[in-house]
Design a protein around this motif. Sequence first.
Motif, PDB file in Angstrom:
ATOM      1  N   SER A 102      -5.065  -1.332 -15.660  1.00 64.95           N
ATOM      2  CA  SER A 102      -3.001  -0.454 -15.722  1.00 64.95           C
ATOM      3  C   SER A 102      -2.366  -1.828 -15.427  1.00 64.95           C
ATOM      4  N   LEU A 103      -1.097  -0.755 -15.325  1.00 66.55           N
ATOM      5  CA  LEU A 103       0.082  -1.612 -15.791  1.00 66.55           C
ATOM      6  C   LEU A 103       0.310  -2.340 -14.237  1.00 66.55           C
ATOM      7  N   GLU A 104       0.851  -3.069 -13.935  1.00 71.39           N
ATOM      8  CA  GLU A 104       2.125  -3.051 -12.900  1.00 71.39           C
ATOM      9  C   GLU A 104       3.203  -2.923 -13.141  1.00 71.39           C
ATOM     10  N   VAL A 105       4.163  -2.043 -12.646  1.00 76.63           N
ATOM     11  CA  VAL A 105       5.106  -0.960 -12.999  1.00 76.63           C
ATOM     12  C   VAL A 105       6.285  -1.477 -11.593  1.00 76.63           C
ATOM     13  N   LEU A 106       5.399  -1.473 -10.846  1.00 70.35           N
ATOM     14  CA  LEU A 106       7.130  -2.292 -10.097  1.00 70.35           C
ATOM     15  C   LEU A 106       6.155  -3.332  -8.777  1.00 70.35           C
ATOM     16  N   PRO A 107       6.559  -4.247  -7.818  1.00 68.92           N
ATOM     17  CA  PRO A 107       5.380  -4.525  -7.343  1.00 68.92           C
ATOM     18  C   PRO A 107       4.619  -4.412  -6.236  1.00 68.92           C
ATOM     19  N   ASN A 108       3.534  -4.939  -6.989  1.00 67.88           N
ATOM     20  CA  ASN A 108       2.232  -3.666  -5.827  1.00 67.88           C
ATOM     21  C   ASN A 108       1.606  -2.287  -6.340  1.00 67.88           C
ATOM     22  N   VAL A 109       2.713  -2.093  -7.654  1.00 72.37           N
ATOM     23  CA  VAL A 109       2.474  -0.910  -7.888  1.00 72.37           C
ATOM     24  C   VAL A 109       1.499  -1.221  -9.124  1.00 72.37           C
ATOM     25  N   ARG A 110       0.265   0.064  -9.498  1.00 79.02           N
ATOM     26  CA  ARG A 110      -0.199  -0.080 -10.386  1.00 79.02           C
ATOM     27  C   ARG A 110      -0.420   1.311 -10.742  1.00 79.02           C
ATOM     28  N   ALA A 127       2.510  14.136   0.309  1.00 73.27           N
ATOM     29  CA  ALA A 127       1.834  14.401   1.748  1.00 73.27           C
ATOM     30  C   ALA A 127       0.376  13.733   1.915  1.00 73.27           C
ATOM     31  N   GLU A 128      -0.305  14.490   0.765  1.00 76.33           N
ATOM     32  CA  GLU A 128      -1.328  14.309   0.581  1.00 76.33           C
ATOM     33  C   GLU A 128      -2.099  12.581   0.712  1.00 76.33           C
ATOM     34  N   SER A 129      -1.180  12.343  -0.214  1.00 79.05           N
ATOM     35  CA  SER A 129      -1.441  10.740  -0.281  1.00 79.05           C
ATOM     36  C   SER A 129      -1.051   9.968   0.900  1.00 79.05           C
ATOM     37  N   LEU A 130      -0.238  10.440   1.414  1.00 78.30           N
ATOM     38  CA  LEU A 130       0.254   9.070   2.362  1.00 78.30           C
ATOM     39  C   LEU A 130      -0.531   8.963   3.260  1.00 78.30           C
ATOM     40  N   SER A 131      -0.931  10.933   3.533  1.00 75.68           N
ATOM     41  CA  SER A 131      -1.566  10.837   4.577  1.00 75.68           C
ATOM     42  C   SER A 131      -3.248  10.202   4.684  1.00 75.68           C
ATOM     43  N   ALA A 132      -3.326   9.762   3.159  1.00 74.24           N
ATOM     44  CA  ALA A 132      -4.929   8.735   3.246  1.00 74.24           C
ATOM     45  C   ALA A 132      -4.317   7.117   3.808  1.00 74.24           C
ATOM     46  N   MET A 182       0.755  -1.332  -0.091  1.00 73.99           N
ATOM     47  CA  MET A 182       0.034   0.104  -0.073  1.00 73.99           C
ATOM     48  C   MET A 182       0.501   1.124  -0.238  1.00 73.99           C
ATOM     49  N   ILE A 183       1.934   1.248   0.645  1.00 72.00           N
ATOM     50  CA  ILE A 183       2.243   2.321   0.272  1.00 72.00           C
ATOM     51  C   ILE A 183       3.285   2.464  -0.621  1.00 72.00           C
ATOM     52  N   GLY A 184       3.550   1.835  -1.004  1.00 71.75           N
ATOM     53  CA  GLY A 184       4.034   2.125  -2.674  1.00 71.75           C
ATOM     54  C   GLY A 184       3.155   2.754  -3.241  1.00 71.75           C
ATOM     55  N   ILE A 217       3.226   6.404  -2.803  1.00 70.47           N
ATOM     56  CA  ILE A 217       3.160   6.935  -3.544  1.00 70.47           C
ATOM     57  C   ILE A 217       3.974   7.419  -4.705  1.00 70.47           C
ATOM     58  N   ALA A 218       3.687   6.283  -5.160  1.00 71.03           N
ATOM     59  CA  ALA A 218       3.440   6.693  -7.140  1.00 71.03           C
ATOM     60  C   ALA A 218       2.008   7.530  -7.726  1.00 71.03           C
ATOM     61  N   ASP A 219       0.944   7.134  -6.211  1.00 75.79           N
ATOM     62  CA  ASP A 219       0.049   7.825  -6.772  1.00 75.79           C
ATOM     63  C   ASP A 219       0.536   9.151  -5.696  1.00 75.79           C
ATOM     64  N   GLY A 220       1.306  10.129  -4.874  1.00 78.94           N
ATOM     65  CA  GLY A 220       1.660  11.026  -4.977  1.00 78.94           C
ATOM     66  C   GLY A 220       2.392  12.054  -5.499  1.00 78.94           C
ATOM     67  N   LEU A 221       2.933  10.744  -6.550  1.00 79.13           N
ATOM     68  CA  LEU A 221       4.513  11.353  -7.078  1.00 79.13           C
ATOM     69  C   LEU A 221       3.446  12.289  -8.345  1.00 79.13           C
ATOM     70  N   LEU A 222       2.491  11.074  -9.576  1.00 78.36           N
ATOM     71  CA  LEU A 222       1.825  11.575  -9.785  1.00 78.36           C
ATOM     72  C   LEU A 222       0.937  12.948  -9.518  1.00 78.36           C
ATOM     73  N   THR A 223       0.408  12.731  -8.797  1.00 80.44           N
ATOM     74  CA  THR A 223      -0.286  14.858  -8.275  1.00 80.44           C
ATOM     75  C   THR A 223       0.856  15.594  -7.749  1.00 80.44           C
ATOM     76  N   GLY A 224       1.966  15.230  -7.516  1.00 78.59           N
ATOM     77  CA  GLY A 224       2.664  16.046  -7.020  1.00 78.59           C
ATOM     78  C   GLY A 224       3.134  16.843  -8.469  1.00 78.59           C
ATOM     79  N   GLY A 225       3.955  15.749  -9.881  1.00 76.36           N
ATOM     80  CA  GLY A 225       3.638  16.305 -10.734  1.00 76.36           C
ATOM     81  C   GLY A 225       2.921  17.406 -11.476  1.00 76.36           C
TER      82      GLY A 225
END
Length: 300
Positions: free
Chosen positions: A139-147, A261-266, A1-3, A6-14
């Motif tokens: 969705s694509l699995e770009v990393l283990p447990n990260v889609r 921060a927004e994504s991880l806070s969830a 879930m953390i991975g 982080i991926a969702d947070g990077l997308l929002t952050g970009g």
Amino acid sequence: MIGQAIADGLLTGGILALGAIGYSLCAHMLKFANFAHAEMLTWGAYLAFAVVAFLPAGPAIGPFSFGWPLLVAIVVSCVGTGLIAVAADALVFSKLRKRRASSLTLVFASFGIALILRNLVLFVWGADAHYYSQELQISLEVLPNVRLMPDQVLVLVLTVALVVALHLFLKFSRIGVAMRSMAENPALSQVCGIDIAKVVRWTWMLSGALAAIAGVFAGLTVQIRPEMGFNMLLALFTAAILGGTGSLFGAVAGGLIVGLAESLSALVIPTGYKAAVPFGLLLIILYLRPQGLFSRSARV
């Protein structure tokens, strides 16, 4: 879930980073906080939607949910939103500057422009949500447990490419050098022969274009709504202030920090409180380091 968070947070952050760069450009060059900037994101998203609706539908490009009409729409949206920003300056802000209005007066004027732009969106397109495409994606699995969806991967790649291109433009082009010179010392720049009015127009065009791209990316990964820019306003300001107003890479870093921060806070608080995270970050940075974390970075 953390991975995944982080991926969702990077997308929002970009996406936030692109919007924060546009805001930071105006704030550093013109010395006031433009609250209408968030509505430029909304207008950029809706102008692209109008172009996509007007053009004949085409097949999707590869694994993505959109076809060539959206690529054309992004270009038209950048130009259109940039012209809206230039028009707002010509009709309101430039007249106030000539009268030597205070920065606070310019801020209040930007509130009024924001309200006009938001209500125009509601008048023209209504309050319903819209989508650029109804195509379903796997969705694509770009990393283990990260889609991630293919559209989201593309948004991340294009965001990095745009930041690099903007850095090169500001560092090596004549207009970019003039913009950086004016930001540091407007009076000396004018004495040296720099056309201040031209530089101001370029600043507004770039700011509007970046806002348009951020709006299209936000609409592509979620949905297009009249309040989308307003909902991102606090996060955009926090990202720009966190990075240090006037710092290109500071705005990028600020956007990524806020998005993460927004994504991880969830993971630790109810999602309904996620919108309060940028406000908390803003209070912390204003108390501890009001000039921003990267205020010594290369300026835009």
